[in-house]
Design a protein around this motif. Structure first.
Motif, PDB file in Angstrom:
ATOM      1  N   SER A  21      51.735  37.287  36.021  1.00  0.00           N
ATOM      2  CA  SER A  21      50.370  37.216  35.494  1.00  0.00           C
ATOM      3  C   SER A  21      49.940  38.566  34.931  1.00  0.00           C
ATOM      4  CB  SER A  21      49.401  36.791  36.605  1.00  0.00           C
ATOM      5  OG  SER A  21      49.264  37.838  37.549  1.00  0.00           O
TER       6      SER A  21
ATOM      7  N   ARG B  80      47.260  40.046  35.802  1.00  0.00           N
ATOM      8  CA  ARG B  80      46.837  40.807  36.987  1.00  0.00           C
ATOM      9  C   ARG B  80      48.033  41.523  37.620  1.00  0.00           C
ATOM     10  NH1 ARG B  80      42.641  40.491  40.636  1.00  0.00           N
ATOM     11  NH2 ARG B  80      41.874  38.567  39.680  1.00  0.00           N
ATOM     12  N   GLN B  81      49.134  40.810  37.814  1.00  0.00           N
ATOM     13  CA  GLN B  81      50.319  41.415  38.439  1.00  0.00           C
ATOM     14  C   GLN B  81      50.861  42.563  37.590  1.00  0.00           C
ATOM     15  OE1 GLN B  81      52.491  37.731  38.652  1.00  0.00           O
ATOM     16  NE2 GLN B  81      52.327  37.649  40.894  1.00  0.00           N
TER      17      GLN B  81
ATOM     18  N   SER C 290      46.537  47.257  45.425  1.00  0.00           N
ATOM     19  CA  SER C 290      45.380  46.390  45.688  1.00  0.00           C
ATOM     20  C   SER C 290      44.098  47.035  45.178  1.00  0.00           C
ATOM     21  CB  SER C 290      45.262  46.116  47.192  1.00  0.00           C
ATOM     22  OG  SER C 290      46.401  45.477  47.666  1.00  0.00           O
TER      23      SER C 290
ATOM     24  N   ASP D 196      38.267  44.657  42.313  1.00  0.00           N
ATOM     25  CA  ASP D 196      37.996  43.885  41.100  1.00  0.00           C
ATOM     26  C   ASP D 196      37.304  44.757  40.065  1.00  0.00           C
ATOM     27  OD1 ASP D 196      39.187  41.604  42.095  1.00  0.00           O
ATOM     28  OD2 ASP D 196      37.303  40.708  42.773  1.00  0.00           O
TER      29      ASP D 196
ATOM     30  N   ALA E 271      43.342  30.964  31.948  1.00  0.00           N
ATOM     31  CA  ALA E 271      43.447  31.432  33.336  1.00  0.00           C
ATOM     32  C   ALA E 271      43.041  32.896  33.485  1.00  0.00           C
ATOM     33  CB  ALA E 271      44.862  31.205  33.850  1.00  0.00           C
TER      34      ALA E 271
ATOM     35  N   VAL F  21      42.833  36.703  33.935  1.00  0.00           N
ATOM     36  CA  VAL F  21      43.825  37.666  34.422  1.00  0.00           C
ATOM     37  C   VAL F  21      44.970  37.000  35.175  1.00  0.00           C
ATOM     38  CG1 VAL F  21      42.269  39.648  34.528  1.00  0.00           C
ATOM     39  CG2 VAL F  21      42.541  38.173  36.529  1.00  0.00           C
ATOM     40  N   ASN F  22      44.813  35.734  35.500  1.00  0.00           N
ATOM     41  CA  ASN F  22      45.875  35.006  36.205  1.00  0.00           C
ATOM     42  C   ASN F  22      46.827  34.290  35.245  1.00  0.00           C
ATOM     43  OD1 ASN F  22      44.978  35.743  38.832  1.00  0.00           O
ATOM     44  ND2 ASN F  22      43.276  34.334  38.532  1.00  0.00           N
ATOM     45  N   THR F  23      46.646  34.509  33.947  1.00  0.00           N
ATOM     46  CA  THR F  23      47.534  33.933  32.937  1.00  0.00           C
ATOM     47  C   THR F  23      48.932  34.536  33.061  1.00  0.00           C
ATOM     48  OG1 THR F  23      45.692  33.619  31.406  1.00  0.00           O
ATOM     49  CG2 THR F  23      47.901  33.646  30.443  1.00  0.00           C
ATOM     50  N   VAL F  24      49.950  33.699  33.110  1.00  0.00           N
ATOM     51  CA  VAL F  24      51.340  34.149  33.158  1.00  0.00           C
ATOM     52  C   VAL F  24      51.783  34.432  31.729  1.00  0.00           C
ATOM     53  CG1 VAL F  24      53.707  33.538  33.779  1.00  0.00           C
ATOM     54  CG2 VAL F  24      51.805  32.873  35.274  1.00  0.00           C
TER      55      VAL F  24
END
Length: 192
Positions: free
Chosen positions: A38, A40-41, A48, A51, A72, A74-77
């Motif tokens: 993602s 985010r990753q 950690s 936000d 999605a 920041v959670n988009t892959v």
């Protein structure tokens, strides 16, 4: 590029020293490497952050709008090497990752080369406004990028040649002016 690599500690200088307080620097290359995962990753890289830090990193890198427009967010892959993103989007995600590290110095090696001039100007302005938090050193060959800098260091044949604002150098340094004019000429002819 070599100077940035020395500043980042990736290369050792042949002579002399380069000092960055706390060795707290982050480097972003022209061709960023992104992982299959993602957004985010790719930004937090196992840390950690809050936000707020993530949002600030996306804002400073001008990635906030395109990321929030994704279904999605920041959670988009994004796929291996960020295959699902444009070159400019990949560069902005890599920049957001560097900002999220909280380093005192950002080293940008032609990091905005895939951005249009308006987005590039937004990124530079946002980083300029964050100057109390982070110092930004940009290596660039595009005259529009160089003109945005507060201070330009002109290097010829691997050695310091001159320093000042873009406008000052255009007036007083013949070699600098000729180089900038040749880039503009090549761009107008479709060479760049």
């Amino acid at each position: 590029s070599t100077l940035l690599s020395v500043m980042a500690g990736l290369l050792q200088p042949d002579q002399g020293n380069v000092y960055i307080a706390n060795r707290s620097s982050s480097i972003v290359f022209q061709e960023p490497f992104l992982f299959s995962g993602s957004i985010r990753q790719n930004i937090v890289m196992g840390r950690s952050p809050t936000d707020q830090l993530l949002e600030n990193s996306l804002f400073l890198s001008a990635a906030d709008k395109f990321v929030s427009a994704l279904e999605a967010g920041v959670n988009t892959v994004i796929g291996e090497r960020g295959i699902n993103l444009s070159g400019g989007q990949r560069q902005r995600i890599a920049l957001a990752r560097a900002i999220a590290q909280g380093s005192s110095v950002l080293l940008l090696d032609d990091t905005t080369s895939a951005l249009d001039t308006i987005t590039e100007s937004i990124v530079v302005d946002r980083l300029r406004n964050a100057a109390s938090i982070v110092t930004t050193v940009i290596v660039a060959s595009r005259p529009s990028t160089i003109a945005l800098a507060d201070e330009v260091i002109f290097i010829e044949c691997g050695k310091f040649s001159d320093q000042g604002s873009h406008d000052d150098l255009m007036v007083r340094n013949d070699n600098y002016r000729l180089l900038m004019q040749s880039f503009e000429h090549d761009r107008e002819q479709g060479g760049l």
